[in-house]
Design an enzyme around this catalytic site. Sequence first.
Site, PDB file in Angstrom:
ATOM      1  N   ASN A   1     -12.812  -3.283   2.702  1.00  0.00           N
ATOM      2  CA  ASN A   1     -13.731  -2.151   2.699  1.00  0.00           C
ATOM      3  C   ASN A   1     -14.597  -2.253   1.446  1.00  0.00           C
ATOM      4  OD1 ASN A   1     -12.473  -1.082   5.019  1.00  0.00           O
ATOM      5  ND2 ASN A   1     -10.910  -0.076   3.765  1.00  0.00           N
TER       6      ASN A   1
ATOM      7  N   HIS B   1     -10.702  -7.244 -13.342  1.00  0.00           N
ATOM      8  CA  HIS B   1     -11.463  -6.243 -12.597  1.00  0.00           C
ATOM      9  C   HIS B   1     -12.784  -6.779 -12.060  1.00  0.00           C
ATOM     10  CE1 HIS B   1     -12.710  -2.181 -11.410  1.00  0.00           C
ATOM     11  NE2 HIS B   1     -13.913  -2.677 -11.610  1.00  0.00           N
TER      12      HIS B   1
ATOM     13  N   ASP C   1       0.851  -1.187   0.000  1.00  0.00           N
ATOM     14  CA  ASP C   1       0.000   0.000   0.000  1.00  0.00           C
ATOM     15  C   ASP C   1       0.892   1.244   0.000  1.00  0.00           C
ATOM     16  OD1 ASP C   1      -3.226   0.514   1.007  1.00  0.00           O
ATOM     17  OD2 ASP C   1      -1.831   2.198   1.030  1.00  0.00           O
TER      18      ASP C   1
ATOM     19  N   HIS D   1     -10.096  -5.517  -3.286  1.00  0.00           N
ATOM     20  CA  HIS D   1      -8.775  -5.832  -2.728  1.00  0.00           C
ATOM     21  C   HIS D   1      -8.929  -6.167  -1.255  1.00  0.00           C
ATOM     22  CE1 HIS D   1      -9.593  -1.518  -2.617  1.00  0.00           C
ATOM     23  NE2 HIS D   1      -9.000  -1.497  -1.432  1.00  0.00           N
TER      24      HIS D   1
ATOM     25  N   HIS E   1      -7.046  -5.900   2.249  1.00  0.00           N
ATOM     26  CA  HIS E   1      -5.928  -5.320   2.994  1.00  0.00           C
ATOM     27  C   HIS E   1      -5.343  -6.383   3.924  1.00  0.00           C
ATOM     28  CE1 HIS E   1      -6.922  -0.935   2.289  1.00  0.00           C
ATOM     29  NE2 HIS E   1      -8.107  -1.462   2.047  1.00  0.00           N
TER      30      HIS E   1
HETATM   31  P1  5GP Z   1      -9.723   1.205   0.109  1.00  0.00           P
HETATM   32  O1  5GP Z   1      -9.825   2.610   0.657  1.00  0.00           O
HETATM   33  O2  5GP Z   1     -10.410   1.118  -1.228  1.00  0.00           O
HETATM   34  O3  5GP Z   1     -10.144   0.131   1.064  1.00  0.00           O
HETATM   35  O4  5GP Z   1      -8.190   0.931  -0.128  1.00  0.00           O
HETATM   36  C1  5GP Z   1      -7.470   1.544  -1.159  1.00  0.00           C
HETATM   37  C2  5GP Z   1      -6.026   1.523  -0.749  1.00  0.00           C
HETATM   38  O5  5GP Z   1      -5.256   1.771  -1.905  1.00  0.00           O
HETATM   39  C3  5GP Z   1      -5.657   2.608   0.285  1.00  0.00           C
HETATM   40  O6  5GP Z   1      -5.118   1.997   1.449  1.00  0.00           O
HETATM   41  C4  5GP Z   1      -4.633   3.463  -0.445  1.00  0.00           C
HETATM   42  O7  5GP Z   1      -3.585   3.895   0.386  1.00  0.00           O
HETATM   43  C5  5GP Z   1      -4.145   2.546  -1.532  1.00  0.00           C
HETATM   44  N1  5GP Z   1      -3.709   3.217  -2.749  1.00  0.00           N
HETATM   45  C6  5GP Z   1      -4.318   4.270  -3.356  1.00  0.00           C
HETATM   46  N2  5GP Z   1      -3.640   4.624  -4.464  1.00  0.00           N
HETATM   47  C7  5GP Z   1      -2.583   3.770  -4.549  1.00  0.00           C
HETATM   48  C8  5GP Z   1      -1.512   3.639  -5.488  1.00  0.00           C
HETATM   49  O8  5GP Z   1      -1.400   4.378  -6.470  1.00  0.00           O
HETATM   50  N3  5GP Z   1      -0.602   2.654  -5.261  1.00  0.00           N
HETATM   51  C9  5GP Z   1      -0.706   1.813  -4.176  1.00  0.00           C
HETATM   52  N4  5GP Z   1       0.253   0.879  -4.040  1.00  0.00           N
HETATM   53  N5  5GP Z   1      -1.707   1.910  -3.279  1.00  0.00           N
HETATM   54  C10 5GP Z   1      -2.624   2.869  -3.455  1.00  0.00           C
HETATM   55 ZN    ZN Z   2      -9.802  -2.596 -11.967  1.00  0.00          ZN
END
Ligand code: 5GP
Ligand code: ZN
Length: 115
Positions: A88, A47, A31, A101, A103
């Site tokens: 999430n 996707h 992340d 995804h 975490h």
């Molecule tokens: P969500 O908020 O959808 O559960 O998780 C998305 C995650 O993607 C967040 O923890 C955020 O830090 C991570 N993220 C967002 N943009 C990028 C990126 O460009 N590269 C990587 N490696 N992680 C990202």
């Molecule tokens: Zn996608």
Amino acid sequence: MMDDCLFCKIAKGEIPAKIVHRSGDVIAIEDVNPQAPVHLLVMPVEHYDTLFGVVSAGQESALVHRLIEVASTLGEQRGSGGYRLVVNTGDEGGQTVGHVHIHVLAGRRMTWPPG
Ligand code: 5GP
Ligand code: ZN
């Protein structure tokens, strides 16, 4: 492939990321904004918006298994005494990237309830 999807672009190599695992239909990346000493994201290369999207697609139980297999294995390998898997989902669920995804969080004591 969704043209405007960040994680599709990462999966295709169009946007760089620290890839820690790649096996066929699943990748795991670090992340970019880690919330714990270990913070990985496990996702299908293909996707899907959400986990429900995967199970609703039918014939995808193998992919669900693979996602959980990779996430829990990384947690076992990189955690030291435990880890947390989080998915999430949707706006109220705190999902900010619309490509499913898991975490993988580890390396510190987790608190409950989550925010
Ligand atoms: P969500 O908020 O959808 O559960 O998780 C998305 C995650 O993607 C967040 O923890 C955020 O830090 C991570 N993220 C967002 N943009 C990028 C990126 O460009 N590269 C990587 N490696 N992680 C990202
Ligand atoms: Zn996608």
